[in-house]
Motif scaffolding. Structure first.
Motif, PDB file in Angstrom:
ATOM      1  N   ASN A  29       0.849  -1.196   0.000  1.00  0.00           N
ATOM      2  CA  ASN A  29       0.000   0.000   0.000  1.00  0.00           C
ATOM      3  C   ASN A  29       0.884   1.246   0.000  1.00  0.00           C
ATOM      4  O   ASN A  29       1.875   1.322   0.743  1.00  0.00           O
ATOM      5  CB  ASN A  29      -0.898  -0.017   1.240  1.00  0.00           C
ATOM      6  CG  ASN A  29      -1.991   1.029   1.190  1.00  0.00           C
ATOM      7  OD1 ASN A  29      -1.717   2.213   1.103  1.00  0.00           O
ATOM      8  ND2 ASN A  29      -3.236   0.584   1.259  1.00  0.00           N
ATOM      9  N   ASP A  30       0.516   2.226  -0.817  1.00  0.00           N
ATOM     10  CA  ASP A  30       1.345   3.427  -0.976  1.00  0.00           C
ATOM     11  C   ASP A  30       1.546   4.179   0.337  1.00  0.00           C
ATOM     12  O   ASP A  30       2.512   4.920   0.500  1.00  0.00           O
ATOM     13  CB  ASP A  30       0.700   4.360  -2.013  1.00  0.00           C
ATOM     14  CG  ASP A  30       1.694   5.354  -2.596  1.00  0.00           C
ATOM     15  OD1 ASP A  30       2.837   4.950  -2.872  1.00  0.00           O
ATOM     16  OD2 ASP A  30       1.325   6.524  -2.771  1.00  0.00           O
ATOM     17  N   ARG A  64       4.881   6.383   1.414  1.00  0.00           N
ATOM     18  CA  ARG A  64       4.791   7.841   1.407  1.00  0.00           C
ATOM     19  C   ARG A  64       4.614   8.475   2.785  1.00  0.00           C
ATOM     20  O   ARG A  64       4.974   9.638   2.964  1.00  0.00           O
ATOM     21  CB  ARG A  64       3.614   8.277   0.524  1.00  0.00           C
ATOM     22  CG  ARG A  64       3.667   7.826  -0.923  1.00  0.00           C
ATOM     23  CD  ARG A  64       4.753   8.534  -1.692  1.00  0.00           C
ATOM     24  NE  ARG A  64       4.686   8.234  -3.125  1.00  0.00           N
ATOM     25  CZ  ARG A  64       5.636   8.562  -3.993  1.00  0.00           C
ATOM     26  NH1 ARG A  64       6.721   9.193  -3.590  1.00  0.00           N
ATOM     27  NH2 ARG A  64       5.501   8.251  -5.269  1.00  0.00           N
ATOM     28  N   TYR A  65       4.054   7.722   3.751  1.00  0.00           N
ATOM     29  CA  TYR A  65       3.701   8.380   5.014  1.00  0.00           C
ATOM     30  C   TYR A  65       4.905   8.946   5.765  1.00  0.00           C
ATOM     31  O   TYR A  65       4.807  10.047   6.333  1.00  0.00           O
ATOM     32  CB  TYR A  65       2.907   7.451   5.926  1.00  0.00           C
ATOM     33  CG  TYR A  65       2.333   8.178   7.121  1.00  0.00           C
ATOM     34  CD1 TYR A  65       1.249   9.048   6.960  1.00  0.00           C
ATOM     35  CD2 TYR A  65       2.899   8.054   8.385  1.00  0.00           C
ATOM     36  CE1 TYR A  65       0.738   9.757   8.036  1.00  0.00           C
ATOM     37  CE2 TYR A  65       2.391   8.747   9.469  1.00  0.00           C
ATOM     38  CZ  TYR A  65       1.310   9.600   9.291  1.00  0.00           C
ATOM     39  OH  TYR A  65       0.805  10.301  10.356  1.00  0.00           O
ATOM     40  N   PRO A  66       6.058   8.264   5.810  1.00  0.00           N
ATOM     41  CA  PRO A  66       7.212   8.902   6.476  1.00  0.00           C
ATOM     42  C   PRO A  66       7.573  10.248   5.856  1.00  0.00           C
ATOM     43  O   PRO A  66       7.879  11.204   6.579  1.00  0.00           O
ATOM     44  CB  PRO A  66       8.333   7.874   6.292  1.00  0.00           C
ATOM     45  CG  PRO A  66       7.618   6.566   6.173  1.00  0.00           C
ATOM     46  CD  PRO A  66       6.362   6.874   5.415  1.00  0.00           C
ATOM     47  N   SER A  67       7.538  10.336   4.534  1.00  0.00           N
ATOM     48  CA  SER A  67       7.813  11.618   3.883  1.00  0.00           C
ATOM     49  C   SER A  67       6.722  12.635   4.197  1.00  0.00           C
ATOM     50  O   SER A  67       7.001  13.823   4.405  1.00  0.00           O
ATOM     51  CB  SER A  67       7.926  11.430   2.367  1.00  0.00           C
ATOM     52  OG  SER A  67       9.033  10.628   2.033  1.00  0.00           O
ATOM     53  N   ILE A  97       0.390  15.040   0.687  1.00  0.00           N
ATOM     54  CA  ILE A  97       1.702  15.657   0.488  1.00  0.00           C
ATOM     55  C   ILE A  97       1.585  16.823  -0.490  1.00  0.00           C
ATOM     56  O   ILE A  97       2.125  17.917  -0.248  1.00  0.00           O
ATOM     57  CB  ILE A  97       2.712  14.621  -0.031  1.00  0.00           C
ATOM     58  CG1 ILE A  97       2.933  13.519   1.003  1.00  0.00           C
ATOM     59  CG2 ILE A  97       4.040  15.290  -0.375  1.00  0.00           C
ATOM     60  CD1 ILE A  97       3.775  12.359   0.503  1.00  0.00           C
ATOM     61  N   ASN A  98       0.893  16.597  -1.592  1.00  0.00           N
ATOM     62  CA  ASN A  98       0.729  17.665  -2.594  1.00  0.00           C
ATOM     63  C   ASN A  98      -0.030  18.855  -2.025  1.00  0.00           C
ATOM     64  O   ASN A  98       0.254  20.008  -2.369  1.00  0.00           O
ATOM     65  CB  ASN A  98       0.026  17.119  -3.829  1.00  0.00           C
ATOM     66  CG  ASN A  98       0.960  16.331  -4.723  1.00  0.00           C
ATOM     67  OD1 ASN A  98       2.077  16.747  -4.988  1.00  0.00           O
ATOM     68  ND2 ASN A  98       0.517  15.170  -5.183  1.00  0.00           N
TER      69      ASN A  98
END
Length: 488
Positions: free
Chosen positions: A68-69, A73-76, A142-143
């Motif tokens: 799962n993405d 991505r969640y740490p970033s 994030i975006n």
């Protein structure tokens, strides 16, 4: 005719009413209710955050939830989120009597901005035309934070000179303009800008500068006593600097493709940031007779390498190339604080509280053009054929694009971001000149008690040392330690 001009001047420049008891709650309530309605109509979970994920796994033959993405991505996202709310917020606490406004209004406009950004970016980038819905996941968050960053950069130029209602207006239009210029640059021109040198920093910097220029205050000197820092406010601002500095590699690599591109973006940013610290310290020390350091430079110019590396971060710029970028930007940014900002205020009537021209606008513009040069000079020997296709996304209708053409489009994208910032900022500035937003008077700028309940000081320890100012040169008659005592 003379009477008309006088009425016009009084309309725009008359006495300021800073009572926002009606306007601020009205804007917050109405706009938040509008967000709830719009989210109800348009926003849905994407397939990786929806409860049907188990079915998606079976359909795509995914064996583990780790695919799962979210887990990529969640740490970033965490790092970027900390930069937005802690890094930017505390960086703006350097003013001696505006720390509440710096971190508090940063909190307000980022919280509104991320909601509006999810909608605006969704309509331009991820709208499913078959269902009319916007599907969001962790990359959307994030975006949205990136989108908010542009408005927070603009806030730096306006810090202490506008009301919270005006800041909400700046954010509403800023997010809208950001979504449009981002769509043009990333989708239509097909530019690569993982860390946002163009779409975030150049746009946000020139957007804020244009607004500040339109809102020029000829009598701002009446608040000069407050337009500076004290010891503890500079320490708090340095906390913001360190958070931004530490997490900037995550910022520039957060939305790059998994694998080598993301890895490379973090390395390049890491090196550029380190290099810019040394050159900033060197120029700051050289600029003073006794070689002492100016905290203004250390708080800001040390970050310029991360800003300038945003576009080229995922490219094969090489580690020593990253060091060169940071080396040059540390020098350029520090010289900006020493010479360019005073020049802009004196001759162009541009009052830039935080010096965003030197930290964001100029390094962002340079970063865009650096990315154009690096893209145009890319070769198959360095990247490999598959590497070129992956790095520059030469697929679909762009599969026949050459690296030279890509470099040209990268440069064009930088110009688009600057144009959107300047033109959009000028228009928003004219809107903010209307006398209905509760802006502070010239003699009450940089003073948080205009909009905040401030607790009484337990004790007052005179004299207050006023030693730093982001815009005004130290006078030659200042004592050897560069400190002057405020007799007030």
């Amino acid at each position: 005719m003379g009477n008309c001009c006088e009425h016009f001047r009084n309309f725009f420049c008359g006495n300021k009413n800073t009572n926002v008891r009606v306007s601020l709650p009205a804007v917050c309530f109405v706009w938040q209710i509008a967000m709830i309605v719009l989210f109800g109509v348009f926003i849905r979970y994407d397939e990786e955050s929806d409860s049907h994920w188990s079915e998606v796994k079976k359909h795509h033959n995914i064996s583990s939830d780790i695919e799962n993405d979210f887990y990529y991505r969640y740490p970033s996202f965490q790092d970027v989120h900390v930069m937005i709310f802690v890094g930017f917020g505390f960086l703006m606490t350097f003013l001696k009597r505006y720390s509440f406004g710096g971190v508090g209004f940063n909190f307000l406009i980022a919280s509104f901005g991320l909601q509006w950004a999810l909608l605006m970016q969704g309509w331009f980038h991820t709208l499913d035309h078959s269902t009319g819905k916007i599907y969001i996941g962790v990359e959307s968050l994030i975006n949205a934070d990136f989108c908010c960053a542009g408005c927070l950069i603009a806030y730096g130029a306006l810090l202490g000179k506008v009301s919270p209602v005006q800041l909400m207006v700046v954010t509403l239009f800023g997010i809208t303009l950001f979504a449009v210029e981002e769509f043009i640059i990333l989708s239509l021109l097909h530019c690569r800008d993982a860390g946002g040198s163009m779409v975030i920093h150049a746009f946000g910097g020139y957007y804020g500068l244009a607004i500040s220029w339109v809102l020029y205050r000829p009598n701002l000197h009446q608040s000069r006593r407050l337009n500076g820092s004290v010891y503890h406010s500079d320490v708090f601002a340095m906390i913001g600097t360190l958070f931004l500095w530490m997490f900037w590699p995550s910022f520039n690599s957060a939305i790059t493709d998994h694998g080598d591109g993301q890895h490379r973006a973090a390395i390049n940013t890491y090196l550029a940031l380190a290099s810019s610290v040394l050159t900033t310290v060197a120029i700051s020390s050289m600029s003073q007779k006794k070689g002492k350091l100016d905290m203004v430079h250390i708080q800001n110019a040390t970050l310029a390498g991360g800003v300038a590396m945003g576009t080229a971060a995922e490219f094969m710029i090489t580690p020593y190339g990253s060091l060169i970028v940071g080396f040059c930007c540390g020098i350029i940014s520090t010289f900006g604080y020493l010479f360019v900002s005073p020049f802009l205020e004196k001759y162009l009537k541009l009052q830039d509280t935080c010096g965003i021209h030197n930290l964001h606008a100029m390094p962002g513009m340079l970063g865009g053009f650096i990315g154009a040069i690096v893209a145009a000079s890319a070769t198959e020997e360095v990247y490999s054929k598959e590497g070129l296709i992956s790095t520059f996304d030469f697929e679909g209708k762009f599969e026949n694009r050459t690296v030279g053409t890509q470099g040209g489009y990268q440069a064009a994208g930088t110009c688009v971001s600057i144009a959107f910032g300047l033109v959009g900022g000028a228009i928003v500035g004219l809107i903010l000149r209307l006398p209905l937003w509760g802006g502070p008077a010239d003699d009450n700028c940089f003073y948080e008690e205009v909009y905040w309940e401030v607790p009484e000081e337990e004790e007052s320890i005179p004299p207050i040392l006023e030693y730093n100012n982001h815009m005004i040169h130290k006078h030659p008659d200042i004592s050897e330690s560069n400190f002057s005592v405020d007799q007030n």
